[in-house]
Structures are given as C-alpha cells and as structure tokens.
Design an enzyme around this catalytic site. Structure first.
Site, PDB file in Angstrom:
ATOM      1  N   TYR A  55       1.072  -0.858   0.077  1.00  0.00           N
ATOM      2  CA  TYR A  55       0.548   0.149  -0.241  1.00  0.00           C
ATOM      3  C   TYR A  55       0.733   1.377   0.033  1.00  0.00           C
ATOM      4  O   TYR A  55       2.151   1.239   0.848  1.00  0.00           O
ATOM      5  CB  TYR A  55      -1.181  -0.113   1.459  1.00  0.00           C
ATOM      6  N   HIS A 133      -1.109 -11.887   1.260  1.00  0.00           N
ATOM      7  CA  HIS A 133      -2.267 -11.149   0.350  1.00  0.00           C
ATOM      8  C   HIS A 133      -2.898 -11.854  -0.641  1.00  0.00           C
ATOM      9  O   HIS A 133      -4.018 -11.357  -1.029  1.00  0.00           O
ATOM     10  CB  HIS A 133      -1.277  -9.970   0.149  1.00  0.00           C
ATOM     11  N   SER A 212     -13.469  -3.313   1.409  1.00  0.00           N
ATOM     12  CA  SER A 212     -14.158  -3.458   1.410  1.00  0.00           C
ATOM     13  C   SER A 212     -15.612  -3.534   1.432  1.00  0.00           C
ATOM     14  O   SER A 212     -16.889  -3.628   1.058  1.00  0.00           O
ATOM     15  CB  SER A 212     -14.462  -3.274  -0.770  1.00  0.00           C
ATOM     16  N   LEU A 214     -17.979  -1.516   2.520  1.00  0.00           N
ATOM     17  CA  LEU A 214     -18.951   0.211   1.755  1.00  0.00           C
ATOM     18  C   LEU A 214     -19.173   0.050   0.547  1.00  0.00           C
ATOM     19  O   LEU A 214     -19.070   0.890   0.232  1.00  0.00           O
ATOM     20  CB  LEU A 214     -18.686   1.216   2.340  1.00  0.00           C
ATOM     21  N   GLY A 215     -18.597  -1.299  -0.406  1.00  0.00           N
ATOM     22  CA  GLY A 215     -18.867  -1.195  -1.287  1.00  0.00           C
ATOM     23  C   GLY A 215     -17.313   0.285  -2.401  1.00  0.00           C
ATOM     24  O   GLY A 215     -17.635   0.574  -3.063  1.00  0.00           O
ATOM     25  N   ARG A 216     -16.340   0.089  -1.715  1.00  0.00           N
ATOM     26  CA  ARG A 216     -15.184   0.868  -1.909  1.00  0.00           C
ATOM     27  C   ARG A 216     -15.714   2.333  -2.051  1.00  0.00           C
ATOM     28  O   ARG A 216     -15.794   3.296  -2.381  1.00  0.00           O
ATOM     29  CB  ARG A 216     -14.940   1.372  -3.571  1.00  0.00           C
ATOM     30  N   LEU A 219     -21.516   2.195  -1.487  1.00  0.00           N
ATOM     31  CA  LEU A 219     -22.984   2.305  -0.656  1.00  0.00           C
ATOM     32  C   LEU A 219     -23.096   3.197   0.385  1.00  0.00           C
ATOM     33  O   LEU A 219     -24.522   2.703   0.385  1.00  0.00           O
ATOM     34  CB  LEU A 219     -22.764   0.986   0.039  1.00  0.00           C
ATOM     35  N   LEU A 223     -20.598   8.755  -2.302  1.00  0.00           N
ATOM     36  CA  LEU A 223     -19.976   9.989  -3.071  1.00  0.00           C
ATOM     37  C   LEU A 223     -20.643  10.408  -4.603  1.00  0.00           C
ATOM     38  O   LEU A 223     -21.604  10.539  -4.965  1.00  0.00           O
ATOM     39  CB  LEU A 223     -19.469   8.113  -3.620  1.00  0.00           C
TER      40      LEU A 223
END
Length: 339
Positions: A55, A133, A212, A214-216, A219, A223
């Site tokens: 990351y 990963h 994820s 929250l659906g990236r 959701l 956004l």
C-alpha cells in the site's frame, strides 16, 4: 467497542480500520491528516488496524512493495503499539505489469524477506496477524504457509491469515498451521464468498475479515461521479461502467437506512455482522475512511440491530448488482475466479 474472537485465539475489536484508505488509492491524505485518522480510530475503540506492504506510492528509485503505508502506521505504533491489533500482508510484489516480473510471490525466501522488511518499516518486533495477500500460482499454498509458520516459531508473527483464497486453498493451508482469518471482499453486493469460502471458515473455526464492506464507498451514498473518476474506482466495472445501473442498489440501502434512522454505512455494516452470525463465522469488517466523523459513524454500526425486513431487503441487493467485483483483468485475482 466490544471485542470478538476470530480464529486461533486472535482477539480484535469488532470493527477494524482499513489503512489503505489513507493512501493514494482513493485520493489519499497528507501524513499529518492520515495519522490523525489512525489515532482517532484507536480513540474510538477501532484498534484492529489493517495495512499491507504494497500500500502506498513507491518511493523514488525503488521497486517492489511500496511500504509507505506501513511506515505511516509505524508512527501510530510508536506511541500506541500496546493498544493496536496489527495486521499486515505480503505476497503482491508491486511489480504487476512490469515486463517479465511476477505479480505475486510465495516462495520461502520471499516469505522470510517480506516479514523482516515489514517489521522494519512498522518499527515493531511482532505482527499480530500476517496475511498472504495473494497466493503465488507457482508455489503450493501449503509451502508458502509452512514458511510463514516459521515466522510464528521465530516470534516475529502471532497469527496467520490468507486473503482471497478458495475453500480448498484454505483447507490446505489450515492443515499446515492454524489460520486465524481469511480476508476477502464481502458485502451486501459482493456475496460470492458465501458459496464455499465462508462455509469453510465456519467448518474450520476461521474468522472472516471483509474488505471493501462499503463497496469502495459507493454504498454510503456520499460519492460523486467526479470523485470516483479521479481515482481507481472510476475504472471498476461496478462504480465506473455501471454507476447509473447500480443506483438501484443504492436506493435499497438508502431506504433501509432511512427507515431505521441510521446511515447507509451503518446499515450495510450491521448486515455484515448479521450475515456472519447466520453463517456461524466471526466477522470484523475493515472499512476505511479519511474522516474521523465517518469513523465514529462506522464504529456505532456494531450496536445497530437490523429487523427481519431490513435483512430481507439488503439480501435482495445481490440480484440487482451490475458488474463483477474483480478490479483486475485476471479472473484468478479473486477467489471466485479459481473456484
């Protein structure tokens, strides 16, 4: 916040924090603001902090895993190590797309080197939960896990985890060393893991860490198209190509949340906890955010109880979703592509 027991005796807060959210992937944050969010998470009781060696933006002149997110988390650990359940990952080389380079490695030499490198960057002498990963298709998962188990024996790692593995891969790995948790995408609109992987976790006593959840961010209903166009989400099938079609998904979430007097995020996180209970699997979702306010909202989700109508409505979302969940071109990048 209450704690839960995943597998292999690992205790964590019932909600975790996905530190990837404060890297460049979803817009990022400067180090001062990012560290503030990390401290706010721990202050709120969200003490299960998830990072990975890959990351962050690679530092100039370097190749391989960036490590910059681990270095950021190290600044939190410098003052609060005893308060944090630390999870990190290895196995994605950071060289995907580089001609002739492997995208993943799971050979024993790489396992050992990755562990030591993460410990150095994190400024700690032990990792609480260390994930593979992504598995290396050229190395049996049992061989990789055997090398990971050496790190447990050396006192460098407390518990082992796997990310995006199939049920058979999980069983193969668990036979070598107890697996504390599987991390894969799981949410109201990503439910493929419920077919084989989640039942295998229940069978083996392995916890589940949904990424994820929250659906990236989609959701949450917060956004905008301009936001996602500016980062990697704009190139995904669900959020980029099918933004309009998936507004019907968002409408269901918003309706449930409005009726219960909670936020969209709280509704879908509460659904995940309920889904884990139904499946007999301890779950610790790891939503990420760059906002301390959203952090507090997400933490409150552990106390939200959904009624039967809410669960039924949220269960129906899977049939409405347009686009697959895989963000990579390779179908085998996620577990569903290998089952």
């Amino acid at each position: 916040m209450h704690t839960i027991s995943l597998g292999d005796g690992l205790q964590t807060s019932a909600l975790g924090f996905g530190a990837m959210a404060v890297t460049h992937v979803y817009g990022g944050a400067d180090d001062h603001a990012a560290l503030g969010v990390l401290n706010a998470a721990v202050d709120t009781g969200v003490t299960f902090i998830d990072t990975a060696d890959v990351y962050g933006e690679p530092e100039p002149g370097t190749t391989g895993p960036a490590g910059t997110n681990e270095k950021l988390v190290a600044r939190l650990l410098a003052d609060r190590r005893d308060e944090v359940t630390l999870a990190t990952k290895f196995g994605i080389t950071g060289l995907g797309g580089t001609e002739g380079a492997k995208a993943t490695r799971g050979d024993a030499d790489y396992v050992r080197a990755s562990c030591d490198a993460s410990l150095r960057r994190l400024g700690t002498d032990v990792i609480d939960l260390w994930y593979l990963h992504r598995r290396d298709p050229d190395v049996p998962v049992a061989e990789t896990v055997a090398a990971m188990a050496e790190m447990v024996g050396a006192g460098k790692v407390r518990h082992l985890g796997l990310s995006e593995v199939t049920a058979s891969e999980l069983r193969e790995a668990h036979a070598v060393h107890p697996i504390a948790a599987v991390q894969s995408e799981w949410s109201v609109w990503s439910r493929d893991v419920e077919t084989n992987v989640v039942p295998a976790c229940a069978e083996l006593g392995v916890g589940f860490v949904p990424y994820s959840p929250l659906g990236r961010g989609f959701l949450t209903g917060t956004l905008t198209r301009d936001q996602v166009a500016a980062d990697r989400r704009g190139s995904t099938a669900r959020i980029g190509d099918n933004w309009d079609a998936n507004q019907r998904v968002l409408a269901v979430v918003a309706d449930v949340a409005s009726r219960l007097g909670v936020t969209n995020a709280q509704a879908v996180l509460a659904w995940l906890h309920a889904a884990g209970e139904r499946a007999g699997v301890a779950t610790a979702p790891i939503p990420g955010t760059r906002s301390p306010h959203r952090l507090a909202e997400n933490a409150a989700a552990v106390d939200v109880v959904l009624d039967a109508d809410a669960i039924a409505a949220l269960d129906s979302i899977a049939d409405l979703v347009a686009g697959g969940r895989n963000i990579a071109a390779d179908p085998a990048w996620i577990s569903a592509g290998r089952e």
